[in-house]
Design an enzyme around this catalytic site. Structure first.
Site, PDB file in Angstrom:
ATOM      1  N   HIS A 103      -8.427  -1.220  -9.396  1.00 11.07           N
ATOM      2  CA  HIS A 103      -8.152  -0.120  -8.472  1.00 11.07           C
ATOM      3  C   HIS A 103      -7.166   0.878  -9.069  1.00 11.07           C
ATOM      4  CE1 HIS A 103      -8.124   1.741  -4.528  1.00 11.07           C
ATOM      5  NE2 HIS A 103      -6.802   1.680  -4.480  1.00 11.07           N
ATOM      6  N   ASP A 152       0.838  -1.195   0.000  1.00 15.42           N
ATOM      7  CA  ASP A 152       0.000   0.000   0.000  1.00 15.42           C
ATOM      8  C   ASP A 152       0.878   1.253   0.000  1.00 15.42           C
ATOM      9  OD1 ASP A 152      -2.248   1.530   0.038  1.00 15.42           O
ATOM     10  OD2 ASP A 152      -2.868   0.998   2.077  1.00 15.42           O
TER      11      ASP A 152
END
Length: 417
Positions: free
Chosen positions: A263, A155
């Site tokens: 995403h 992330d």
């Protein structure tokens, strides 16, 4: 990420937004009770001292606290116009998934290399504001293995670094305040909202940033909970397709191989010249085994908050419409808030900074300019006018609802009732 601790050319120092990834964090969102706005404003100047008090015990653990102010509280604390991009969080309601807008007047983003230091600062903040606030949300976050989220993917890979991060996050002196030769903030305030709107948008003065607030930024926060059972039923290949990158290596798929609802595709925003519009994320994992709650606390800092808002619109509405983010089939947005993060100078002396910017501080010193009419899907008053004390809907939130199975700050509300 480079730690940015220098002052801007005019001497304004930003808050410590850009720090290296911390192993632990506490996200504390408070609502200010009607009638206690002056208490909240006075407390802003105390935050730096409290942080130093706790952090001095173990300076190598790098305790920091970023403070954000919500749109409704700004209107209740100041008669000066809101910073130009400060408004209630805009709800994103798609055909399948929704990003809600939830109450929040103050955000404290506390980070350190030890959770006990984060907790001690959060406790002192709660004690200092005892009786004046309610806890709308409290999340204790932690880093998960090699910078991965709980879904198993790295992330924050696309965060800009060094000067790129500074440019993406902070408003600079040349980006703030009235344009050369244009009307002053005082002139616009006296002229009324119609003139201000024609000059560059209601609630703002001409210019590309928050009027008179160099070293400031904006932050959007959301709490997501994940359906881990459903996610784990997917094959690795299906999970990778949802993200648009390889799970183990963190390498992006080739553009032609990315699914339109992945995403990465929906979160890639470009300007009219084809340049990436960047934000700085500092997401953290949280969870409770007993409550079977596993999630990600999304944190996005940006000088241009519309970049983050466009990403969220793409995710929930789709680009094109209907092509929503595949990850949302396993991730539910529970909260949503937008906060203005002023410079450290502003926190230390809000009235002085407003006066220096020519925006007044209260009473007859300046006339408030109406803010933008934002449809955020809630009944929060988005107008910049003075709101009556009994119109604060945030005080009606259930303060005792647990958010992450933790004990501590949330229990302050039950003592205060």
């Amino acid at each position: 990420m480079t730690v940015w601790q220098q002052a801007f050319p005019d001497g304004k120092s930003p808050q410590r937004v850009l720090v290296p990834p911390s192993p632990y964090a506490i996200f504390l969102v408070l609502t200010v009770r009607p009638g206690f706005e002056s208490t909240a404003k006075d407390f802003l100047s105390e935050i730096a001292g409290l942080t130093r008090t706790v952090g001095f015990r173990s300076r190598e653990d790098d305790l920091s606290c970023v403070t954000g102010i919500g749109a409704d509280l700004w209107d209740r604390m100041f008669t000066a116009p809101r910073p130009s991009d400060l408004h209630p969080f805009i709800e994103q309601r798609g055909d399948v998934h929704t990003a809600p807008s939830t109450p929040g007047d103050l955000l404290f983003h506390i980070r350190a290399r030890r959770m006990d230091m984060c907790f001690e600062l959060a406790r002192l903040i709660g004690d200092a504001l005892d009786g004046a606030v309610d806890v709308a949300d409290e999340v204790h976050g932690f880093r998960y293995f090699d910078e991965r989220d709980i879904l198993g993917f790295v992330d924050g890979t696309e965060n800009p670094e060094d000067q790129g991060a500074v440019d993406a996050v902070f408003l600079h002196p040349e980006d703030s305040g009235p344009d050369s030769g244009s009307e002053s903030a005082e002139d616009l305030a006296e002229a009324g909202p119609d003139v201000a709107a024609a000059a560059g948008g209601a609630g703002s003065v001409p210019g590309n940033g928050a009027p008179g607030y160099p070293g400031s930024t904006y932050v959007i926060v959301q709490k997501y909970t994940h359906d881990m059972s459903g996610w784990d039923e997917l094959s690795v290949e299906e999970q990778e397709a949802a993200f648009g990158r390889h799970k183990l290596s963190d390498v992006e798929f080739a553009e032609e191989d990315k699914a339109p609802n992945s995403h990465l595709v929906l979160n890639s925003i470009e300007d009219e010249d084809g340049n990436d519009r960047e934000i700085v994320r500092d997401n953290m994992v949280f969870g409770s085994v007993g409550a079977e709650e596993y999630g990600t606390y999304f944190v996005a800092y940006a000088a241009d908050v519309t970049t983050t808002e466009q990403m969220l619109e793409n995710m929930f509405i789709g680009d094109p419409v209907g092509t929503y983010d595949r990850i949302l089939d396993f991730s539910t947005a529970v909260t949503g808030g937008l906060f203005f993060v002023p410079s450290q100078d502003f926190l230390d002396d809000p009235d002085g900074e407003l006066a220096e910017a020519g925006l007044g501080i209260g009473g007859a010193a300046s006339a408030k300019v109406d803010g933008p009419d934002i449809d955020d899907g809630s009944d929060v008053d988005a107008a910049g006018g003075d709101a009556p004390a009994d119109s604060d809907d945030s005080a009606d939130a259930d303060p005792s609802a647990p958010t992450d199975g933790s004990l501590g700050i949330g229990s302050l509300n039950r003592r205060r009732q």
